[in-house]
Design an enzyme around this catalytic site. Structure first.
Site, PDB file in Angstrom:
ATOM      1  N   LYS A  10     -43.412  19.561 -10.177  1.00  0.00           N
ATOM      2  CA  LYS A  10     -43.819  20.895 -10.595  1.00  0.00           C
ATOM      3  C   LYS A  10     -43.500  21.924  -9.522  1.00  0.00           C
ATOM      4  O   LYS A  10     -42.893  22.968  -9.795  1.00  0.00           O
ATOM      5  CB  LYS A  10     -45.319  20.911 -10.919  1.00  0.00           C
ATOM      6  CG  LYS A  10     -45.806  22.263 -11.400  1.00  0.00           C
ATOM      7  CD  LYS A  10     -47.180  22.149 -12.021  1.00  0.00           C
ATOM      8  CE  LYS A  10     -47.092  21.535 -13.404  1.00  0.00           C
ATOM      9  NZ  LYS A  10     -48.247  20.780 -13.822  1.00  0.00           N
ATOM     10  N   ARG A  51     -52.872  23.085  -9.811  1.00  0.00           N
ATOM     11  CA  ARG A  51     -52.217  22.041 -10.615  1.00  0.00           C
ATOM     12  C   ARG A  51     -51.738  20.882  -9.752  1.00  0.00           C
ATOM     13  O   ARG A  51     -51.255  21.072  -8.642  1.00  0.00           O
ATOM     14  CB  ARG A  51     -50.982  22.626 -11.314  1.00  0.00           C
ATOM     15  CG  ARG A  51     -51.280  23.634 -12.394  1.00  0.00           C
ATOM     16  CD  ARG A  51     -50.021  24.396 -12.763  1.00  0.00           C
ATOM     17  NE  ARG A  51     -50.272  25.411 -13.760  1.00  0.00           N
ATOM     18  CZ  ARG A  51     -50.070  25.238 -15.072  1.00  0.00           C
ATOM     19  NH1 ARG A  51     -49.615  24.088 -15.511  1.00  0.00           N
ATOM     20  NH2 ARG A  51     -50.336  26.212 -15.913  1.00  0.00           N
ATOM     21  N   GLY A  82     -50.150  13.869 -17.934  1.00  0.00           N
ATOM     22  CA  GLY A  82     -51.529  13.768 -18.389  1.00  0.00           C
ATOM     23  C   GLY A  82     -52.421  12.896 -17.545  1.00  0.00           C
ATOM     24  O   GLY A  82     -53.588  12.696 -17.870  1.00  0.00           O
ATOM     25  N   MET A  95     -53.172  13.284 -14.222  1.00  0.00           N
ATOM     26  CA  MET A  95     -53.955  13.933 -13.169  1.00  0.00           C
ATOM     27  C   MET A  95     -54.466  15.285 -13.655  1.00  0.00           C
ATOM     28  O   MET A  95     -54.129  15.742 -14.739  1.00  0.00           O
ATOM     29  CB  MET A  95     -53.113  14.066 -11.902  1.00  0.00           C
ATOM     30  CG  MET A  95     -52.879  12.712 -11.236  1.00  0.00           C
ATOM     31  SD  MET A  95     -51.923  12.851  -9.733  1.00  0.00           S
ATOM     32  CE  MET A  95     -50.437  13.600 -10.316  1.00  0.00           C
ATOM     33  N   ARG A 155     -38.351  21.022 -15.901  1.00  0.00           N
ATOM     34  CA  ARG A 155     -38.107  19.639 -15.460  1.00  0.00           C
ATOM     35  C   ARG A 155     -37.096  18.999 -16.396  1.00  0.00           C
ATOM     36  O   ARG A 155     -36.812  19.529 -17.476  1.00  0.00           O
ATOM     37  CB  ARG A 155     -39.407  18.839 -15.454  1.00  0.00           C
ATOM     38  CG  ARG A 155     -40.050  18.749 -16.821  1.00  0.00           C
ATOM     39  CD  ARG A 155     -41.354  17.979 -16.758  1.00  0.00           C
ATOM     40  NE  ARG A 155     -42.075  18.118 -18.028  1.00  0.00           N
ATOM     41  CZ  ARG A 155     -43.321  17.721 -18.215  1.00  0.00           C
ATOM     42  NH1 ARG A 155     -43.995  17.187 -17.233  1.00  0.00           N
ATOM     43  NH2 ARG A 155     -43.902  17.855 -19.394  1.00  0.00           N
ATOM     44  N   HIS A 157     -37.790 -20.242 -26.579  1.00  0.00           N
ATOM     45  CA  HIS A 157     -36.632 -20.579 -27.412  1.00  0.00           C
ATOM     46  C   HIS A 157     -36.427 -19.520 -28.491  1.00  0.00           C
ATOM     47  O   HIS A 157     -35.326 -19.004 -28.683  1.00  0.00           O
ATOM     48  CB  HIS A 157     -36.845 -21.956 -28.049  1.00  0.00           C
ATOM     49  CG  HIS A 157     -35.722 -22.364 -28.950  1.00  0.00           C
ATOM     50  ND1 HIS A 157     -35.744 -22.137 -30.311  1.00  0.00           N
ATOM     51  CD2 HIS A 157     -34.535 -22.941 -28.675  1.00  0.00           C
ATOM     52  CE1 HIS A 157     -34.621 -22.579 -30.835  1.00  0.00           C
ATOM     53  NE2 HIS A 157     -33.874 -23.082 -29.866  1.00  0.00           N
ATOM     54  N   SER A 193     -20.699 -20.248 -12.136  1.00  0.00           N
ATOM     55  CA  SER A 193     -21.429 -19.366 -13.041  1.00  0.00           C
ATOM     56  C   SER A 193     -22.916 -19.617 -12.827  1.00  0.00           C
ATOM     57  O   SER A 193     -23.382 -20.744 -12.986  1.00  0.00           O
ATOM     58  CB  SER A 193     -21.032 -19.638 -14.493  1.00  0.00           C
ATOM     59  OG  SER A 193     -21.770 -18.795 -15.346  1.00  0.00           O
ATOM     60  N   CYS A 227     -24.413 -16.401 -16.334  1.00  0.00           N
ATOM     61  CA  CYS A 227     -24.527 -16.527 -17.782  1.00  0.00           C
ATOM     62  C   CYS A 227     -25.951 -16.787 -18.239  1.00  0.00           C
ATOM     63  O   CYS A 227     -26.176 -17.290 -19.313  1.00  0.00           O
ATOM     64  CB  CYS A 227     -23.583 -17.609 -18.292  1.00  0.00           C
ATOM     65  SG  CYS A 227     -23.976 -19.245 -17.638  1.00  0.00           S
ATOM     66  N   TYR A 282     -18.223 -11.243 -12.958  1.00  0.00           N
ATOM     67  CA  TYR A 282     -18.622 -10.873 -14.322  1.00  0.00           C
ATOM     68  C   TYR A 282     -20.060 -11.297 -14.624  1.00  0.00           C
ATOM     69  O   TYR A 282     -20.614 -12.150 -13.927  1.00  0.00           O
ATOM     70  CB  TYR A 282     -17.671 -11.476 -15.367  1.00  0.00           C
ATOM     71  CG  TYR A 282     -17.771 -12.976 -15.489  1.00  0.00           C
ATOM     72  CD1 TYR A 282     -18.712 -13.576 -16.330  1.00  0.00           C
ATOM     73  CD2 TYR A 282     -16.932 -13.812 -14.755  1.00  0.00           C
ATOM     74  CE1 TYR A 282     -18.807 -14.955 -16.434  1.00  0.00           C
ATOM     75  CE2 TYR A 282     -17.024 -15.192 -14.851  1.00  0.00           C
ATOM     76  CZ  TYR A 282     -17.971 -15.751 -15.696  1.00  0.00           C
ATOM     77  OH  TYR A 282     -18.084 -17.110 -15.787  1.00  0.00           O
TER      78      TYR A 282
END
Lengths: 880, 880
Positions: free
Chosen positions: A27, A97, A106, A108, A345, A461, A769, A836, A856
């Site tokens: 702010k 503020r 919301g 504080m 903001r 699973h 991998s 993977c 990758y």
């Protein structure tokens, strides 16, 4: 505390002061910026977050210099505004503020109209020539101060107010006359005296310091702490406090207050979008008592009512966007037709809007393509790809589980995969409801719209397979109790019968009764265009985990550059194959096993042929058989009897064999390469199927790059043995067929020991991998199937910052990943390394893998776009 | 190959030549040493192991320079011996012997009498004036050469020899007359011509080179490779070849050959001990056809028959002991009353002898105390501590399993722990026979002499617990099939009924029918004295894993310096306690759980009181509850029904609860500190019991040092939470009782993640204790309960050099141990670190722990002496 503790903004301030948002909060930073840009901002000053940290480190006291700094800045404010805090004739009113560096909406406290007391209220009345306004402001102030600072429940004030309205027979506060407001003030003050045994403070300076304290205290309120925990924010950061001269939107019909987005937050359309209220103060908009009016569009709009203010707002929005180079969320007040800016903001936006805005801004030359890529949150893409519950639809929530795979699904519930399959064949949309799922349920999952389970977590699973299938899934719904025998289930107090219709929300975990309408995800050209930018930037490859030709085709559609994990065992669960598989397992001799494997060879070869075709031009990494053999055997008496008849083995022998294969900890048991070493014929068959399939498609002109991957390697010697075995089979076929084929043999790194001895293992491997699922299980000593007992609590208590099966545990598993990369590349500097596990589709994890120099990541087909974006963002982040 | 490839020994050799045993092999080194000492050794020369390695690296060819070197050395030999290889008048005969650096008895080949042919045999005959001897030597040579070099099975020669003996109607070779021996030579040569289509080589040089090749080839014979695999010897080391002038023990009745130990190898008595044969060659002693005569003791003894030779042998033994500073195993030949030394090497000895000899040699000032400690093998102590099967006893082996816990036990078999307990109460000696054991069988195991299981490996429950109890145990006897219902078992084709007597040999895994007599282990003063030396040297502490006061007392007796692991859960399996434990587990609310725990508190406190007393003056590390809760619940329908009645919970609810606690991978499940975090009341009760017990005994004057150990920590935050909780309980009691107590709170390091984040964890820990069992399971991804399917094969194939649950896997788990030590001490340089897994009782592992700077190891009470010796040896090894 060497830097200034307080920053002034308003006329005469330096345009060059640079203050970090960390110190003055979001702010404060917005107000300072707007002031420097010459925009109309009520002057004020901000106490930094340093002071808040000091406050908590020094038993809730302030640094000595603060009093003087606040006095000085207040004096400046008074001078600029030609008013004085507590002055009877020209009273200065201020707002106090909160404002942390990271937005905590919301969470504080804020106090408006501070500076009013029994005397200044009269001054305000005279100066504004509006006694009703003055007393309305005063009663608002007492109410807020009493609640926030003095700790008297807001409810107590509300009750008195209601009483007044009832007596007057009016509905809204605005209808109370001035006299009644004066009486209300008295009643409020009496309440305070009664509850707190002290009067409402009349000294505005005392009011001010108490308010500052209250804002700091609200940093450590229970709800603020909880919010930070959930959002992984730092408790030590602290909040700033901004004290700002009040402007009033409640001075009459030429006043008002509003909020706006500089572009549409849902669609991304480049048009100022917002709402305002006439004759109101800020909190009225939030309270939602009156229906706000649009900024533009009808006769009541700001555009029509206050065209000049509207124009000024438009140009302000433009300036702020130019400056911040992003869509802004702004708050403003109109006092007697004069526009005052109270906040700016970064505006939150939907997935669609995020892409639209980012791409528009590139077109407008406000930001670069790279910046545009950083602007879109990775999770946004995920939203875009799954159909969603229509937010407008009416729905009855009957239970809630874990949101395991996003999207929405409606269907009739069935408790058995066989029945689900049967019903689906008749054209019904079905939802499979199970205590948990296992590989034997795959066919039922495949035909379902969505899956709901009572047990299991984000990596159970059901969750893993559903995500892999891109299917909506809710797991671990502990309120769900299934009675398989009677084909019914209870959720809370709803009894559900087989065939009843429900809807799952895989993005929230909610379960609704009946069919709730959904909204389809659509991938437009814009999306495709955006994905092209991604590929221009990212350096790490993105592959898909795909077990079937269908998976492979989807993966290609979403931009996968190959398959990083093709699990061969899923291929064996097909009804026509499982019996041959079982025959193989139940054989006592190699010869009998080979006989059974010969039946599987042509089927497996055909699978590979189709996958290779779907992946023409890309590498396909095929993992040889991994799960313990008992997973393939039936477990119920009925199934055992049936199998015994079918493959002509006595029930006793069948049972004995099944029992002998049972394991205490199958995850750490006889699986992966351990099977390959004990029964070489299994891997031999698989390698044969791979090579024969590759040669077949090669002849048809397909570019094929098979990569054979061996699981659960713990020592280089295992890989050496199996590599030699694989190569023997390959050479034999190539000689027989007089062909050549370029293939690779590599390993998964999924045990801590493999990571720790990766230098040796690299000697035998063409690629690594990471199997981060198993690596997480072993490193943390947590079975993901059993983690539900405690892991959710662990994440809640902050022991793990996130579910380690969703986001890679950098501190533990991550260290092993980096060790393995370092050791592996010490042996082979060009060693190809990928990952993977499930983590390949998680943005934070992908970021880590990019940082760790992986070549990758591989993830489920539906998460490929997400991983591509995450990889691109990581490339930008670490390109230095 | 820069160094000399061949080393000569004999007259004129330098006394200063130093050749490593690695290059000339054990045999060569012994001969060179003896020559240098001036002892009577037939001259010769040794081709180094380098040549053998060259041979295998260069497609079975020799280095160029070798031919010349062999010729030169042969010439020197011929000159010294006044004979020539192949010379018809003065033929030189040589032996060609293998000899690797590490002894491989009987694994490689040797050829005697080389140099004989149809002409030289006549020369030998004339020179020795003994034609029979000459032809006997020639036929021996052809037979050996034909077998070893030409690959004709020895059997073929034996058949011809038998034929000759039958024709002559004689029993022994020695009775064959010269004429017949001449004919035998002809028959042998004919055989060779027939089988190999080539004549027996008449050129002695060709014989020599072929023999050298044959010895090198025998290095890679299947049996030699297998032997090296079993004994962890290096395939690349290679063998040396020694070519030595022949001396003859078969020249008549003033000749002979023998072997001797310089001290008694079973008792250690300081007296030359051995046997010899008159008129014989070396291989006759080994063949065992004739009964050898003693070195001293009766009229036939060497002492009586050849007093001068005996005296020379005595002084030779003395010289060799002085020089080698250890008991020697020597071989000699007497040719015409002249002593020739053919070999000297370190003599193998029994456990008792090892200690006796080491201590005597210290007394004789031959070696230092430190050297004495290094001379006793750690495994020797283990032998000493367990009663053994009488080696003289007759026994019928009916089966074989894995030797899990050494010693011997006879008893009547029972298949149920309850019946075993019942019978034991009646005074019967019992052996518990089970498919496998579980914690519920503890009472049955406790009363048994020994335990036999059909399943499980070296670290199965049965094996671990039995070792902990110092009880004989044979596990994993796959030939054993139990029919619990009819209370019978089958081993091979023996049917055993309950109550039948068997005997187990826990040192070999053998199972005998009936009761086989055993020999008691006795710990004499000498042993105690030796253990004192150990304690003077060792720097690492040795504690015991002890769960009961009885265990603690035994541990003290064996010299434990505290308890490193007291598992509290074993205390709950007692019949009177298990129900309270089950009640606690089955409670749905904290209050009910606390109620049940209150019943357990006094029992647990009493356990600790007794353990603290038994460990007066030493630290006691108590591990809080570790196993998953379902381990405490009954599993059979019958037990469930019984429990349901006893604690008044409906069977349905009981079953549902039991099922809900079931886990897929309990090893990685809801256990250890995860329970402590979910149900704080459990650890609270345990900590209360510990502190209250400590205060109680402290008042009685006992020195008490409790160490509270928290299991399965994976992250510092877990420990932080639980530490705070423990401290809260402690403080509360100390304040209530107005007392002080010095206690520690630490953690086990048993998950890879704990090792990897040990710097953070050390912040919260007063000590670390490695739980290497679980650390091995997670690092290697191997469940020790399921490893039987593949781990034995893995060890056999050399993938792991040893069972990683017996000897710590240094490459993998060891890296984590060292990482944790480094990180832990980075945070706290003085951090106390121990290890309490099974590996604490394994010599190689203890050595590694000492090297890794651990403060102590903890092992089962019966292995404490062994660990003390291993620690002392490590201290000597790494004191540099």
């Amino acid at each position: 505390m060497e830097d200034s503790q307080v920053y002034y903004f308003g006329p005469g301030m330096s345009k060059n002061t640079l203050v970090s948002v960390e110190r003055v909060g979001g702010k404060g930073a917005g107000l300072i910026q707007m002031t420097q840009l010459g925009l109309p901002v009520p002057p004020g000053f901000t106490i930094t977050t340093d002071v808040c940290r000091y406050y908590y480190q020094h038993e809730q006291t302030f640094p000595k210099a603060l009093t003087e700094a606040v006095c000085e800045n207040l004096a400046r404010l008074e001078q600029v505004f030609d008013a004085k805090l507590g002055d009877v004739r020209k009273p200065l009113l201020v707002s106090v503020r909160s404002g942390a560096a990271r937005s905590m909406p919301g969470m504080m406290d804020t106090i408006l109209n501070l500076g009013l007391n029994d005397e200044t209220v009269e001054g305000l009345s005279q100066r504004s020539n509006n006694a009703r306004f003055a007393y309305d402001s005063y009663r608002r102030f007492i109410q807020m101060f009493g609640d926030v600072v003095m700790g008297i429940p807001a409810r107590a004030f509300e009750e008195i107010l209601s009483e007044f309205k009832k007596e007057e027979a009016v509905l809204s506060d605005g209808e109370l006359r001035e006299e009644r407001l004066r009486e209300l003030v008295v009643a409020y003050k009496t309440l305070i005296q009664k509850v707190k045994k002290m009067p409402f403070p009349q000294d505005p300076r005392e009011q001010l310091w108490q308010a500052i304290c209250a804002v700091f205290e609200s940093w450590m309120s229970a709800r603020a702490i909880a919010y930070r925990k959930i959002n992984h924010l730092d408790d030590k950061a602290g909040t700033a406090v901004t004290i700002q001269a009040m402007v009033f939107g409640n001075l009459g019909q030429d006043c008002g207050t509003g909020v706006a987005f500089t572009r549409h937050p849902s669609t991304g359309e480049n048009q100022l979008f917002g709402e305002y209220l006439l004759n109101a103060q800020g909190e009225d908009v939030v309270a939602g008592i009156r229906t706000p009016l649009p900024i533009h569009g009808n006769e009541q709009s700001l555009q029509k009512k206050f065209p000049t203010v509207y124009q000024e707002l438009l140009s302000t929005a433009h300036i702020l966007e130019m400056h911040n180079r992003d869509m802004q969320d702004i708050e403003f007040t109109i006092q007697n037709r004069k526009l005052w800016m109270l906040q700016t903001r970064r505006g939150k936006r939907s997935a669609q809007a995020a892409i639209q805005i980012a791409m528009d801004m590139v077109a407008e030359q406000k930001i670069s393509k790279q910046e545009a890529l950083m602007r879109v949150e990775v999770s946004h893409l995920d939203q875009l790809l799954h159909p969603m519950i229509d937010p407008q639809a009416k729905k009855e929530v009957i239970g809630k589980g874990l949101a395991a795979s996003p999207g929405a699904a409606s269907g009739r519930i069935y408790f058995s995969p066989d029945i689900a399959e049967e019903k689906a064949k008749l054209g019904e949309k079905v939802i499979l409801v199970r205590m948990e799922t296992s590989p034997e349920d795959i066919h039922g999952m495949h035909v379902s719209q969505g899956i709901l389970t009572a047990c299991g977590g984000q990596t159970s699973h059901a969750a893993v397979v559903a995500r892999g299938m891109g299917k909506c899934c809710v797991v671990g719904c502990s309120e769900l109790h299934i009675d398989y025998k009677h084909e019914t289930a209870m959720i809370r107090d709803h009894k559900l019968k087989a065939g009843e219709m429900i809807t799952l929300n895989g993005s929230t975990g909610e379960i609704y009764l009946g069919s709730v309408p959904t909204v389809e995800a659509k991938l437009d050209d814009r999306f495709e265009h955006f994905m092209k930018w991604i590929d221009e930037v990212k350096t790490m490859g993105v592959r898909a985990n795909a077990d079937t030709p269908e998976d492979a085709r989807i993966a290609r559609k979403y931009g996968a550059e190959g398959i990083g994990l093709c699990r061969t065992e899923h291929m064996f669960f097909d009804l026509q194959r499982i019996d041959a598989m079982r025959e193989m397992i139940l054989s006592d001799h190699e010869k009998a096993r080979r006989h059974a494997l010969e039946k599987l060879l042509p089927m497996q070869r055909q699978d590979f042929i189709e996958i290779f075709k779907a992946m023409d031009g890309f590498a396909v990494t095929i993992r040889l058989l991994d799960p313990p053999l008992h997973e393939f055997l039936p477990h119920t008496q009925k199934d055992l009897v049936e199998l015994s008849k079918k493959i002509d083995i006595s029930l006793t022998r069948l049972k004995r064999k099944a029992r002998s294969l049972d394991e205490f900890n199958p995850m750490l048991g006889f699986r992966g390469c351990r099977l390959g070493i004990a029964y070489p014929e299994i891997y031999e068959m698989q390698v044969r199927a791979i090579v024969e399939a590759a040669l077949r498609v090669k002849r048809e002109g397909v570019q094929v790059f098979p990569e054979i991957m061996i699981p659960i390697i713990g020592d280089a010697k295992e890989l050496k043995m199996l590599r030699a075995q694989c190569e023997r089979v390959c050479s034999q076929i190539l000689i027989e067929e007089k062909e050549t084929l370029s293939y690779k043999i590599g390993t998964m790194i999924e045990l801590p020991r493999a990571a720790l001895t990766a230098d040796d293992i690299a000697q035998e491997a063409d690629f690594f991998s990471f199997g981060t699922n198993d690596l997480t299980q072993t490193t943390l000593g947590i079975s993901r199937d059993d983690a539900n007992f405690f892991l959710p609590k662990y994440v809640e208590a902050g022991i793990y910052p996130a579910d380690p099966f969703v986001t890679l545990d950098k501190e533990g598993v991550g260290k092993l990943v980096q060790t393995a990369v370092r050791l592996g590349r010490k042996t082979k500097p060009q060693l190809k390394i990928g990952i993977c596990g499930e983590h390949g589709g998680d943005a934070a994890s992908v970021d880590f893998f990019a940082q760790s120099q992986l070549d990758y990541v591989s993830c489920s087909p539906y998460r490929v776009p997400l991983a591509r974006l995450a990889a691109a963002q990581a490339a930008l982040r670490y390109k230095a």
